[in-house]
Design a protein around this motif. Sequence first.
Motif, PDB file in Angstrom:
ATOM      1  N   MET A  45       8.733 -19.166 -29.883  1.00  0.00           N
ATOM      2  CA  MET A  45       8.569 -20.465 -29.239  1.00  0.00           C
ATOM      3  C   MET A  45       7.216 -21.093 -29.570  1.00  0.00           C
ATOM      4  O   MET A  45       7.071 -22.306 -29.478  1.00  0.00           O
ATOM      5  N   MET A  46       6.236 -20.279 -29.921  1.00  0.00           N
ATOM      6  CA  MET A  46       4.919 -20.804 -30.256  1.00  0.00           C
ATOM      7  C   MET A  46       4.800 -20.908 -31.771  1.00  0.00           C
ATOM      8  O   MET A  46       5.102 -19.969 -32.499  1.00  0.00           O
ATOM      9  N   GLY A  47       4.373 -22.070 -32.231  1.00  0.00           N
ATOM     10  CA  GLY A  47       4.215 -22.260 -33.663  1.00  0.00           C
ATOM     11  C   GLY A  47       3.061 -23.201 -33.952  1.00  0.00           C
ATOM     12  O   GLY A  47       2.436 -23.748 -33.045  1.00  0.00           O
ATOM     13  N   LEU A  48       2.787 -23.378 -35.219  1.00  0.00           N
ATOM     14  CA  LEU A  48       1.731 -24.275 -35.671  1.00  0.00           C
ATOM     15  C   LEU A  48       2.376 -25.476 -36.336  1.00  0.00           C
ATOM     16  O   LEU A  48       3.037 -25.347 -37.368  1.00  0.00           O
ATOM     17  N   GLY A  49       2.211 -26.649 -35.718  1.00  0.00           N
ATOM     18  CA  GLY A  49       2.709 -27.890 -36.298  1.00  0.00           C
ATOM     19  C   GLY A  49       1.755 -28.378 -37.378  1.00  0.00           C
ATOM     20  O   GLY A  49       0.544 -28.375 -37.183  1.00  0.00           O
ATOM     21  N   LEU A  50       2.284 -28.795 -38.501  1.00  0.00           N
ATOM     22  CA  LEU A  50       1.447 -29.144 -39.648  1.00  0.00           C
ATOM     23  C   LEU A  50       1.627 -30.592 -40.086  1.00  0.00           C
ATOM     24  O   LEU A  50       1.592 -30.907 -41.262  1.00  0.00           O
ATOM     25  N   CYS A  51       1.795 -31.479 -39.115  1.00  0.00           N
ATOM     26  CA  CYS A  51       1.981 -32.892 -39.438  1.00  0.00           C
ATOM     27  C   CYS A  51       1.295 -33.788 -38.411  1.00  0.00           C
ATOM     28  O   CYS A  51       0.920 -33.336 -37.336  1.00  0.00           O
ATOM     29  N   PHE A  69      -4.103 -19.106 -37.952  1.00  0.00           N
ATOM     30  CA  PHE A  69      -2.906 -18.899 -37.135  1.00  0.00           C
ATOM     31  C   PHE A  69      -2.221 -17.579 -37.484  1.00  0.00           C
ATOM     32  O   PHE A  69      -1.869 -16.797 -36.590  1.00  0.00           O
ATOM     33  N   LEU A  70      -2.032 -17.312 -38.772  1.00  0.00           N
ATOM     34  CA  LEU A  70      -1.361 -16.075 -39.175  1.00  0.00           C
ATOM     35  C   LEU A  70      -2.201 -14.846 -38.856  1.00  0.00           C
ATOM     36  O   LEU A  70      -1.658 -13.815 -38.429  1.00  0.00           O
ATOM     37  N   LEU A  71      -3.505 -14.925 -39.029  1.00  0.00           N
ATOM     38  CA  LEU A  71      -4.363 -13.773 -38.716  1.00  0.00           C
ATOM     39  C   LEU A  71      -4.419 -13.485 -37.217  1.00  0.00           C
ATOM     40  O   LEU A  71      -4.698 -12.360 -36.805  1.00  0.00           O
ATOM     41  N   GLN A  72      -4.136 -14.489 -36.396  1.00  0.00           N
ATOM     42  CA  GLN A  72      -4.123 -14.298 -34.948  1.00  0.00           C
ATOM     43  C   GLN A  72      -2.751 -13.867 -34.426  1.00  0.00           C
ATOM     44  O   GLN A  72      -2.526 -13.834 -33.226  1.00  0.00           O
ATOM     45  N   GLY A  73      -1.814 -13.561 -35.320  1.00  0.00           N
ATOM     46  CA  GLY A  73      -0.512 -13.040 -34.918  1.00  0.00           C
ATOM     47  C   GLY A  73       0.592 -14.071 -34.919  1.00  0.00           C
ATOM     48  O   GLY A  73       1.735 -13.745 -34.596  1.00  0.00           O
ATOM     49  N   GLY A  74       0.297 -15.311 -35.245  1.00  0.00           N
ATOM     50  CA  GLY A  74       1.322 -16.353 -35.286  1.00  0.00           C
ATOM     51  C   GLY A  74       2.298 -16.133 -36.430  1.00  0.00           C
ATOM     52  O   GLY A  74       1.960 -15.524 -37.449  1.00  0.00           O
ATOM     53  N   ARG A  75       3.533 -16.610 -36.242  1.00  0.00           N
ATOM     54  CA  ARG A  75       4.540 -16.418 -37.286  1.00  0.00           C
ATOM     55  C   ARG A  75       5.363 -17.669 -37.579  1.00  0.00           C
ATOM     56  O   ARG A  75       6.081 -17.703 -38.566  1.00  0.00           O
ATOM     57  N   LEU A  76       5.325 -18.701 -36.738  1.00  0.00           N
ATOM     58  CA  LEU A  76       6.160 -19.883 -36.944  1.00  0.00           C
ATOM     59  C   LEU A  76       5.309 -21.049 -37.434  1.00  0.00           C
ATOM     60  O   LEU A  76       4.427 -21.531 -36.716  1.00  0.00           O
ATOM     61  N   LEU A  77       5.545 -21.472 -38.657  1.00  0.00           N
ATOM     62  CA  LEU A  77       4.862 -22.629 -39.233  1.00  0.00           C
ATOM     63  C   LEU A  77       5.872 -23.769 -39.313  1.00  0.00           C
ATOM     64  O   LEU A  77       6.931 -23.625 -39.917  1.00  0.00           O
ATOM     65  N   ASP A  78       5.557 -24.890 -38.679  1.00  0.00           N
ATOM     66  CA  ASP A  78       6.439 -26.051 -38.682  1.00  0.00           C
ATOM     67  C   ASP A  78       5.960 -27.015 -39.754  1.00  0.00           C
ATOM     68  O   ASP A  78       5.010 -27.751 -39.549  1.00  0.00           O
TER      69      ASP A  78
END
Length: 97
Positions: A45-51, A69-78
């Motif tokens: 449910m948590m992701g990084l919006g790129l727009c 974001f990826l180094l902090q454990g994030g996995r969803l890139l929008d």
Amino acid sequence: LFYLVGKYTVPGSKNTPAVPLGVAVSPRPAKEMFVDLPSGHKMPMMGLGLCCRPSAYDYVSVRNSVLWFLLQGGRLLDGAQLYLNHDAIGEGIKDAI
């Protein structure tokens, strides 16, 4: 109007700071929440919006944001090809691996 070609910068945009050397990779968040997809798979449910903000079109800022974001454990890139920042997103992913 400006054209985004190659390693671009946007005048006046606030850049995401560079990731310092030696930053440890964090595990995925302990209580990460997911959405069940019709296919049976789960999506974070948590992701990084790129727009849609000036820094989203600044190559260095996008690369650094994705890497952080990826180094902090994030996995969803929008992201989307329409945003024209896919080269910087790919560079951030490559640097995180």
